[in-house]
Write a protein that holds these residues in place. Structure first.
Motif, PDB file in Angstrom:
ATOM      1  N   GLY A 194       0.714  -1.323   0.077  1.00 27.13           N
ATOM      2  CA  GLY A 194      -0.083   0.099   0.110  1.00 27.13           C
ATOM      3  C   GLY A 194       0.845   1.274  -0.052  1.00 27.13           C
ATOM      4  O   GLY A 194       0.231   2.288   0.536  1.00 27.13           O
ATOM      5  N   LEU A 195       2.004   1.166  -0.494  1.00 27.64           N
ATOM      6  CA  LEU A 195       2.888   2.322  -0.386  1.00 27.64           C
ATOM      7  C   LEU A 195       2.370   3.417  -1.526  1.00 27.64           C
ATOM      8  O   LEU A 195       1.706   2.796  -2.551  1.00 27.64           O
ATOM      9  CB  LEU A 195       4.372   1.946  -0.804  1.00 27.64           C
ATOM     10  CG  LEU A 195       4.993   1.241   0.243  1.00 27.64           C
ATOM     11  CD1 LEU A 195       6.568   1.020  -0.141  1.00 27.64           C
ATOM     12  CD2 LEU A 195       5.113   2.102   1.402  1.00 27.64           C
ATOM     13  N   LEU A 196       2.729   4.490  -1.429  1.00 27.38           N
ATOM     14  CA  LEU A 196       2.298   5.671  -2.407  1.00 27.38           C
ATOM     15  C   LEU A 196       2.884   5.117  -3.850  1.00 27.38           C
ATOM     16  O   LEU A 196       4.040   4.952  -3.775  1.00 27.38           O
ATOM     17  CB  LEU A 196       2.876   7.001  -1.965  1.00 27.38           C
ATOM     18  CG  LEU A 196       2.421   7.426  -0.592  1.00 27.38           C
ATOM     19  CD1 LEU A 196       2.827   8.793  -0.355  1.00 27.38           C
ATOM     20  CD2 LEU A 196       0.703   7.400  -0.628  1.00 27.38           C
ATOM     21  N   THR A 197       1.914   5.278  -4.889  1.00 32.61           N
ATOM     22  CA  THR A 197       2.611   4.778  -6.042  1.00 32.61           C
ATOM     23  C   THR A 197       3.485   3.425  -6.096  1.00 32.61           C
ATOM     24  O   THR A 197       4.532   3.340  -6.184  1.00 32.61           O
ATOM     25  CB  THR A 197       3.462   5.802  -6.726  1.00 32.61           C
ATOM     26  OG1 THR A 197       3.209   7.119  -6.591  1.00 32.61           O
ATOM     27  CG2 THR A 197       3.531   5.741  -8.287  1.00 32.61           C
ATOM     28  N   ALA A 198       2.399   2.744  -5.554  1.00 34.41           N
ATOM     29  CA  ALA A 198       2.973   1.164  -5.272  1.00 34.41           C
ATOM     30  C   ALA A 198       3.690   0.439  -6.335  1.00 34.41           C
ATOM     31  O   ALA A 198       4.439  -0.433  -6.070  1.00 34.41           O
ATOM     32  CB  ALA A 198       1.858   0.346  -4.792  1.00 34.41           C
ATOM     33  N   GLU A 199       3.319   0.841  -7.461  1.00 35.29           N
ATOM     34  CA  GLU A 199       4.116  -0.006  -8.911  1.00 35.29           C
ATOM     35  C   GLU A 199       5.386   0.190  -8.661  1.00 35.29           C
ATOM     36  O   GLU A 199       6.252  -0.608  -9.256  1.00 35.29           O
ATOM     37  CB  GLU A 199       3.531   0.621 -10.218  1.00 35.29           C
ATOM     38  CG  GLU A 199       2.027   0.187 -10.640  1.00 35.29           C
ATOM     39  CD  GLU A 199       0.930   1.141  -9.938  1.00 35.29           C
ATOM     40  OE1 GLU A 199      -0.201   1.136 -10.596  1.00 35.29           O
ATOM     41  OE2 GLU A 199       1.383   2.028  -9.055  1.00 35.29           O
ATOM     42  N   LEU A 212      -0.209  -8.536  -4.284  1.00 34.55           N
ATOM     43  CA  LEU A 212      -1.177  -7.459  -4.371  1.00 34.55           C
ATOM     44  C   LEU A 212      -0.660  -6.236  -3.964  1.00 34.55           C
ATOM     45  O   LEU A 212       0.257  -6.146  -3.295  1.00 34.55           O
ATOM     46  CB  LEU A 212      -2.333  -7.782  -3.471  1.00 34.55           C
ATOM     47  CG  LEU A 212      -3.256  -9.150  -3.825  1.00 34.55           C
ATOM     48  CD1 LEU A 212      -4.256  -9.442  -2.733  1.00 34.55           C
ATOM     49  CD2 LEU A 212      -3.969  -8.803  -5.002  1.00 34.55           C
ATOM     50  N   TYR A 213      -1.344  -5.294  -4.950  1.00 29.48           N
ATOM     51  CA  TYR A 213      -0.842  -3.670  -4.435  1.00 29.48           C
ATOM     52  C   TYR A 213      -1.976  -2.848  -5.079  1.00 29.48           C
ATOM     53  O   TYR A 213      -2.871  -3.362  -5.788  1.00 29.48           O
ATOM     54  CB  TYR A 213       0.401  -3.277  -5.200  1.00 29.48           C
ATOM     55  CG  TYR A 213       0.327  -3.381  -6.717  1.00 29.48           C
ATOM     56  CD1 TYR A 213      -0.064  -2.124  -7.350  1.00 29.48           C
ATOM     57  CD2 TYR A 213       0.789  -4.479  -7.364  1.00 29.48           C
ATOM     58  CE1 TYR A 213      -0.312  -2.233  -8.739  1.00 29.48           C
ATOM     59  CE2 TYR A 213       0.578  -4.567  -8.724  1.00 29.48           C
ATOM     60  CZ  TYR A 213       0.121  -3.332  -9.776  1.00 29.48           C
ATOM     61  OH  TYR A 213       0.197  -3.426 -10.982  1.00 29.48           O
ATOM     62  N   SER A 214      -2.095  -1.722  -4.048  1.00 32.48           N
ATOM     63  CA  SER A 214      -3.204  -0.676  -4.261  1.00 32.48           C
ATOM     64  C   SER A 214      -2.457   0.048  -5.494  1.00 32.48           C
ATOM     65  O   SER A 214      -1.119   0.313  -5.645  1.00 32.48           O
ATOM     66  CB  SER A 214      -3.580   0.085  -3.265  1.00 32.48           C
ATOM     67  OG  SER A 214      -2.324   0.696  -2.670  1.00 32.48           O
ATOM     68  N   SER A 215      -3.570   0.578  -6.429  1.00 34.31           N
ATOM     69  CA  SER A 215      -3.083   1.497  -7.548  1.00 34.31           C
ATOM     70  C   SER A 215      -3.734   2.620  -7.622  1.00 34.31           C
ATOM     71  O   SER A 215      -4.755   2.768  -8.050  1.00 34.31           O
ATOM     72  CB  SER A 215      -3.166   0.791  -9.046  1.00 34.31           C
ATOM     73  OG  SER A 215      -2.720   1.750 -10.098  1.00 34.31           O
ATOM     74  N   ALA A 216      -3.144   3.744  -7.183  1.00 34.52           N
ATOM     75  CA  ALA A 216      -3.892   5.221  -7.164  1.00 34.52           C
ATOM     76  C   ALA A 216      -3.957   5.361  -8.548  1.00 34.52           C
ATOM     77  O   ALA A 216      -4.657   6.460  -9.105  1.00 34.52           O
ATOM     78  CB  ALA A 216      -2.986   6.377  -6.424  1.00 34.52           C
ATOM     79  N   VAL A 217      -2.926   5.173  -9.338  1.00 30.95           N
ATOM     80  CA  VAL A 217      -2.708   5.492 -10.792  1.00 30.95           C
ATOM     81  C   VAL A 217      -4.241   5.243 -11.445  1.00 30.95           C
ATOM     82  O   VAL A 217      -4.620   5.780 -12.725  1.00 30.95           O
ATOM     83  CB  VAL A 217      -1.617   5.132 -11.575  1.00 30.95           C
ATOM     84  CG1 VAL A 217      -1.652   5.288 -12.966  1.00 30.95           C
ATOM     85  CG2 VAL A 217      -0.411   5.851 -11.072  1.00 30.95           C
ATOM     86  N   ALA A 268      -6.228  15.733  -9.885  1.00 32.64           N
ATOM     87  CA  ALA A 268      -6.130  16.332 -10.902  1.00 32.64           C
ATOM     88  C   ALA A 268      -5.929  15.686 -12.228  1.00 32.64           C
ATOM     89  O   ALA A 268      -6.431  15.888 -13.467  1.00 32.64           O
ATOM     90  CB  ALA A 268      -4.722  17.200 -10.930  1.00 32.64           C
ATOM     91  N   GLY A 269      -5.518  14.445 -12.222  1.00 38.91           N
ATOM     92  CA  GLY A 269      -5.507  13.408 -13.252  1.00 38.91           C
ATOM     93  C   GLY A 269      -6.714  12.999 -13.738  1.00 38.91           C
ATOM     94  O   GLY A 269      -7.175  12.811 -15.147  1.00 38.91           O
ATOM     95  N   VAL A 270      -7.769  12.823 -12.974  1.00 38.34           N
ATOM     96  CA  VAL A 270      -8.945  12.203 -13.379  1.00 38.34           C
ATOM     97  C   VAL A 270      -9.903  13.763 -13.992  1.00 38.34           C
ATOM     98  O   VAL A 270     -10.315  13.518 -14.901  1.00 38.34           O
ATOM     99  CB  VAL A 270     -10.051  12.165 -11.958  1.00 38.34           C
ATOM    100  CG1 VAL A 270     -11.222  11.874 -12.468  1.00 38.34           C
ATOM    101  CG2 VAL A 270      -9.166  11.046 -11.200  1.00 38.34           C
ATOM    102  N   ARG A 271      -9.474  14.797 -13.242  1.00 39.99           N
ATOM    103  CA  ARG A 271     -10.034  16.088 -13.991  1.00 39.99           C
ATOM    104  C   ARG A 271      -9.302  16.297 -15.573  1.00 39.99           C
ATOM    105  O   ARG A 271     -10.277  16.543 -16.456  1.00 39.99           O
ATOM    106  CB  ARG A 271      -9.783  17.550 -13.386  1.00 39.99           C
ATOM    107  CG  ARG A 271     -10.291  17.566 -12.177  1.00 39.99           C
ATOM    108  CD  ARG A 271     -10.212  18.920 -11.521  1.00 39.99           C
ATOM    109  NE  ARG A 271      -9.154  19.278 -11.381  1.00 39.99           N
ATOM    110  CZ  ARG A 271      -8.182  19.119 -10.271  1.00 39.99           C
ATOM    111  NH1 ARG A 271      -8.753  18.500  -9.053  1.00 39.99           N
ATOM    112  NH2 ARG A 271      -7.047  19.785  -9.926  1.00 39.99           N
TER     113      ARG A 271
END
Length: 307
Positions: A194-199, A212-217, A268-271
């Motif tokens: 679950g680190l920031l920018t886990a990739e 497994l990892y979370s992906s904010a991207v 911002a990326g979603v926008r």
């Protein structure tokens, strides 16, 4: 020991939606439903609604209930939905009740804020939340809820513990957690990077048994997140390195310029992708126009690689 056998099956890219706000600073439920519906259609392995990327820290109990309900409705049973709970224990219990009412499949237990207790207190906090519901829980190892090996061994006695999400980045300690679960016969417990920018760190986590990892991207550019995940699953190191060198590493550099940008840049990326989700609530700040331009260039590069 007896454990819960009905844990949600999580696989693939894990999606953490943003929480849209209107110009009047109200939660924008229609935009949230559109955001979740479109991203679920892209194919994540699960939805984590009302968590860190969703600005859980900035939502009232009523707003939280609306956000979680909208996330469950928009997902429409296509993949499991887990909701974030945390903060003051009383607030966390209110969030648990709202999440149960909304029909989520599990809970991500985030840290209590401001105060930092001893390990006994951290374990008791997670146990108190677990005692308030039959839902499966994931303990989030980060911030004021960083766990030690003895604490994890204690939590493994919770029959509803379905996972531990690592947001600290101590790979040696994380490996001890994984081995402790095996020793305790808890093959049902799943571990997450679950680190920031886990990739950017996932190859190291996979090597210690955490796939497994979370992906904010994924929230802002699912095609990039999925293309990286495809290369990751295939063991295509050349393609992974290209993503890391040209997209993820520059994104991390931009993120690290300002505290809180792990959320602000995603929004911002979603926008930039065409959905108006508003800005972030204080104490977070939105990126400058120049920073958004850099983000737009990075997303264009990432999409080129993905294509």
């Amino acid at each position: 020991m007896t454990t819960t056998s009905a844990f949600p099956a999580l696989d693939g890219v894990l999606f953490f939606p943003v929480t849209p706000f209107t110009a009047g600073d109200r939660v924008d439920i229609p935009a949230l439903k559109q955001h979740v519906d479109e991203r679920v259609a892209a194919g994540p392995g699960g939805v984590f609604i009302g968590c860190g990327t969703g600005e859980f820290h900035a939502l009232s109990a009523g707003e939280y209930a609306d956000v979680v309900r909208a996330g469950v409705e928009a997902t429409a049973g296509r993949v499991p939905v887990l909701a974030g709970v945390g903060g003051p224990l009383g607030h966390a219990r209110e969030c648990v009740a709202a999440a149960v009412s909304a029909g989520v499949d599990g809970l991500l237990v985030m840290p209590p804020y401001l105060v930092r207790g001893p390990q006994d207190g951290v374990a008791s906090y997670i146990e108190a939340i677990a005692a308030s519901t039959d839902l499966p829980i994931i303990a989030y190892h980060r911030g004021s809820a960083q766990l030690t090996l003895p604490t994890v061994e204690r939590l493994l006695d919770l029959p509803t513990l379905m996972g531990i999400k690592d947001g600290v980045g101590d790979v040696a300690l994380a490996q001890q957690f994984v081995r402790a679960a095996r020793t305790h016969g808890r093959s049902d417990v799943q571990f997450f990077n679950g680190l920031l920018t886990a990739e950017a760190s996932q190859s190291a986590y996979r090597a210690i048994g955490i796939p497994l990892y979370s992906s904010a991207v994924f929230a802002m550019a699912p095609e990039i997140a999925l293309a990286f995940y495809s290369a990751y699953e295939a063991g295509d190191e050349v393609r992974q390195d290209q993503f890391l060198d040209e997209f993820f590493t520059p994104l991390v550099r931009l993120r690290d310029t300002t505290p809180g940008f792990a959320v602000s840049l995603i929004k911002a990326g979603v926008r930039l992708g065409g959905l108006e989700v508003g800005g972030v609530r204080p104490p977070l700040t939105s990126p400058t126009h120049a920073q958004v331009e850099v983000l737009a260039e990075l997303l264009s590069t990432g999409r080129r690689i993905a294509a």
